[in-house]
Design a protein around this motif. Structure first.
Motif, PDB file in Angstrom:
ATOM      1  N   LYS A  18      11.044  24.257  -5.744  1.00  0.00           N
ATOM      2  CA  LYS A  18       9.780  24.319  -6.486  1.00  0.00           C
ATOM      3  C   LYS A  18       9.896  25.250  -7.694  1.00  0.00           C
ATOM      4  CE  LYS A  18       7.366  25.727  -2.934  1.00  0.00           C
ATOM      5  NZ  LYS A  18       8.451  25.878  -1.954  1.00  0.00           N
ATOM      6  N   SER A  19      10.423  26.440  -7.450  1.00  0.00           N
ATOM      7  CA  SER A  19      10.564  27.380  -8.563  1.00  0.00           C
ATOM      8  C   SER A  19      11.539  26.829  -9.598  1.00  0.00           C
ATOM      9  CB  SER A  19      11.064  28.736  -8.061  1.00  0.00           C
ATOM     10  OG  SER A  19      10.104  29.315  -7.207  1.00  0.00           O
ATOM     11  N   THR A  20      12.589  26.182  -9.121  1.00  0.00           N
ATOM     12  CA  THR A  20      13.566  25.589 -10.029  1.00  0.00           C
ATOM     13  C   THR A  20      12.883  24.572 -10.942  1.00  0.00           C
ATOM     14  OG1 THR A  20      15.244  25.893  -8.334  1.00  0.00           O
ATOM     15  CG2 THR A  20      15.754  24.344 -10.118  1.00  0.00           C
ATOM     16  N   PHE A  26       4.312  34.241 -12.945  1.00  0.00           N
ATOM     17  CA  PHE A  26       5.393  34.237 -11.961  1.00  0.00           C
ATOM     18  C   PHE A  26       4.878  34.740 -10.628  1.00  0.00           C
ATOM     19  CE2 PHE A  26       7.521  34.895 -16.053  1.00  0.00           C
ATOM     20  CZ  PHE A  26       8.516  33.942 -16.003  1.00  0.00           C
ATOM     21  N   GLN A  27       5.705  34.585  -9.606  1.00  0.00           N
ATOM     22  CA  GLN A  27       5.345  35.098  -8.290  1.00  0.00           C
ATOM     23  C   GLN A  27       5.186  36.616  -8.354  1.00  0.00           C
ATOM     24  OE1 GLN A  27       7.427  33.205  -5.142  1.00  0.00           O
ATOM     25  NE2 GLN A  27       6.886  34.756  -3.644  1.00  0.00           N
ATOM     26  N   GLU A  28       6.118  37.289  -9.056  1.00  0.00           N
ATOM     27  CA  GLU A  28       5.953  38.716  -9.332  1.00  0.00           C
ATOM     28  C   GLU A  28       5.138  38.837 -10.624  1.00  0.00           C
ATOM     29  OE1 GLU A  28       6.937  41.032  -7.246  1.00  0.00           O
ATOM     30  OE2 GLU A  28       7.546  39.320  -6.008  1.00  0.00           O
ATOM     31  N   MET A  66       2.125  28.134 -12.870  1.00  0.00           N
ATOM     32  CA  MET A  66       1.973  29.271 -11.956  1.00  0.00           C
ATOM     33  C   MET A  66       2.839  29.061 -10.720  1.00  0.00           C
ATOM     34  SD  MET A  66      -2.060  30.239 -12.113  1.00  0.00           S
ATOM     35  CE  MET A  66      -2.722  28.728 -11.421  1.00  0.00           C
ATOM     36  N   ASP A  67       3.636  30.076 -10.380  1.00  0.00           N
ATOM     37  CA  ASP A  67       4.517  29.996  -9.216  1.00  0.00           C
ATOM     38  C   ASP A  67       3.967  30.870  -8.096  1.00  0.00           C
ATOM     39  OD1 ASP A  67       6.545  29.605  -7.472  1.00  0.00           O
ATOM     40  OD2 ASP A  67       8.166  30.227  -8.814  1.00  0.00           O
ATOM     41  N   GLU A  68       3.346  30.271  -7.133  1.00  0.00           N
ATOM     42  CA  GLU A  68       2.755  30.973  -5.985  1.00  0.00           C
ATOM     43  C   GLU A  68       2.033  32.248  -6.402  1.00  0.00           C
ATOM     44  OE1 GLU A  68       4.911  30.883  -2.430  1.00  0.00           O
ATOM     45  OE2 GLU A  68       6.552  29.710  -3.260  1.00  0.00           O
ATOM     46  N   PRO A  69       0.988  32.099  -7.207  1.00  0.00           N
ATOM     47  CA  PRO A  69       0.340  33.307  -7.736  1.00  0.00           C
ATOM     48  C   PRO A  69      -0.508  34.049  -6.716  1.00  0.00           C
ATOM     49  CG  PRO A  69      -0.815  31.360  -8.491  1.00  0.00           C
ATOM     50  CD  PRO A  69       0.358  30.863  -7.704  1.00  0.00           C
TER      51      PRO A  69
HETATM   52 MG   LIG Z   1       9.922  29.784  -5.363  1.00  0.00          MG
END
Ligand SMILES: [Mg+2]
Ligand SMILES: Nc1ncnc2c1ncn2[C@@H]1O[C@H](COP(=O)(O)OP(=O)(O)OP(=O)(O)O)[C@@H](O)[C@H]1O
Lengths: 249, 223
Positions: free
Chosen positions: B57-59, B85-87, B155-158
């Motif tokens: 997913k992030s890729t 990003f997640q962070e 948005m990556d797992e915000p």
């Molecule tokens: Mg990820």
């Protein structure tokens, strides 16, 4: 009573006492004058304007060489840390220059460029660039790829990115190389002046060396040490505190 | 700017700007991670991507954002992008306010302050990210994303690693900001409930190498 300042003061005072004792034992002011015997020559030299003139000449050379070495070293280190290809090609040069004795570089610069100011500053700069580049390269290798990705996605400008994203990450490495840089550069500047300049602390030390005037050699050397400590306290340390503020806030 | 014909033309051009994602293959060394992941996102549409951990997913998001360019295929994306990003991925050495104005040079200090106010950080403008809680840092990252009025928001797992109440507050804040700014949004989540809440359309990554599951889920109902 283990206050750091107290210990430093006591330790320096001990060194001074040792000097007094050694001078008393030597009993020959030609070889080791007592600290008290330096006061008169210092005041005379300061009043005549000689001391401030030569101190400032050396300080100007130190400033030039320092700024050039830091700028070139940071640029080179950043380039090498970010690109493996550039690093592979330039690393051998770095190793060669790191292992070249300062004296050799100085003599070669004087021979090739001439006995002038440019040669003097180039020689000192070249002596320091490889160290700065090596330290900054470590920092550049550790740059956060996430911040880089963020900056790219938001299309931050090149200059903004350099100043606000990259350099702050390199700040600890830049500070470390600046601190050791100042310490090394002024010593090399003295050698450069000793060998081929007609002004500056190194030149004066050369002159008094030929006259066997230990007192004046010490007056010039100690005065310049004092100047460099003042630079460290008045400029470098406050700057470091400022760039570290966000860590401690 | 006042000419209605020009505004109309600009709107039409904007509406034409469908985001097309056409990833034929993405490999890391010998392992194929993504295989034929093809989909569009319409302007103003919110698309969620679901899938188990490590599936890619992030890729995929990094490819859509243009961060990762080493893949086979192509992505058509607008210039005005924003990413969360997640962070939080803030500039820790700059204040909350500067984190907005440095990233968006066109944003005035007043606009930046207003944006901080919208995410509940109105009184934190002068603080460094370290001085903010994780939830506040996330909100700052959200403010940064919306401050540029992006056409595409990624948005990556915000909402992960927040306590339920904070996650819920973030979720409704995001909902409000999306409704206001109306970017096309692509976001990744583990939680089906988050997808149901925010997304117009849900895509699912499955298998190895990962590809899009054949069914689409629209508003929680399989189609
Ligand atoms: Mg990820
Ligand atoms: N830089 C890389 N080099 C090699 N392999 C990678 C790299 N980045 C990701 N991978 C691999 O690609 C696969 C997908 O990773 P990715 O981070 O996209 O997963 P994800 O779906 O986001 O997982 P999660 O939900 O845990 O965040 C993983 O098997 C991972 O090991």
């Amino acid at each position: 009573m283990t206050d750091k300042r107290t210990v430093t003061a006591l330790s320096l005072f001990g060194l001074l006492l040792l000097w007094f004792a050694a001078a008393a034992l030597t009993a020959d002011p030609q070889i080791l004058p007592s600290p008290a015997a330096l006061v008169q020559p210092f005041l005379r030299e300061a009043a005549s304007g000689e001391l401030p003139y030569h101190l400032s000449q050396t300080l100007i050379r130190v400033a030039w060489a320092f700024c050039l070495a830091m700028a070139l070293g940071i640029a080179l280190g950043l380039l090498m840390g970010r690109s493996e290809r550039v690093d592979r090609w330039l690393d051998p040069w770095l190793v060669v220059f790191l292992n070249l004795p300062a004296l050799v570089l100085i003599v070669l610069c004087y021979l090739w460029i001439g006995l002038n100011e440019v040669a003097a500053i180039v020689a000192v700069t070249l002596n320091k660039v490889p160290n700065v580049a090596t330290v900054v390269r470590e920092g550049a290798r550790a740059l956060d790829p996430q911040l880089d990705a963020m900056a790219r996605v938001y299309r931050m400008g090149r200059l903004t990115r350099l100043v606000h994203v990259t350099l702050p990450q390199l700040a600890p490495f830049i500070a470390a190389s600046a601190r050791s840089g100042v310490a090394v550069i002024w010593k090399i500047v003295l050698v450069v002046e000793f060998l081929g300049r007609s002004s500056g602390v190194g030149f004066k030390i050369h002159m008094f060396f030929q006259l066997f005037d230990v007192a004046m050699v010490l007056v010039y050397a100690l005065s310049f040490i004092a100047v460099m400590l003042a630079v460290e306290w008045a400029i470098l340390q406050p700057w470091e505190r400022r760039v570290r503020r966000w860590r401690t806030a | 700017m006042g000419d209605p014909a020009t505004v109309g033309a600009a709107r039409a051009a904007l509406a034409d700007r469908v985001i097309r994602v056409n990833v034929i293959r993405k490999t890391f060394g010998a392992s194929v991670v993504l295989d034929r992941v093809v989909f569009d996102i319409n302007p103003g549409e919110t698309v969620a991507i679901l899938g188990p951990s490590g599936i890619g997913k992030s890729t995929l998001l990094r490819i859509v954002a243009g961060i990762d360019t080493a893949y086979e295929g192509e992505v058509e994306r607008p210039a005005a992008l924003a990413i969360v990003f997640q962070e939080p991925t803030l500039l820790p050495w700059r204040s909350a306010l500067r984190n907005l104005t440095l990233v968006h040079p066109g944003l005035s200090d007043d606009d930046a302050r207003a944006m901080l106010g919208k995410v509940g950080l109105g009184d934190k403008a002068g603080l460094f990210p370290r001085q903010l809680s994780l939830g506040q840092q996330r909100r700052l990252a959200l403010a940064r994303a919306f401050a540029g009025a992006p056409e595409l928001l990624i948005m990556d797992e915000p909402f992960t690693s927040l306590d339920p109440a904070t996650a819920e507050a973030m979720l409704s804040l995001t909902e409000r900001l999306i409704a206001e700014v109306r970017p096309a949004t692509l976001f990744v989540t583990h939680a089906r409930s988050e997808a149901d809440r925010l997304a117009d359309r849900i895509l699912e990554l499955r298998g190895a190498p990962a590809t899009l599951a054949p069914h689409l889920i629209r508003n929680g109902a399989s189609s």
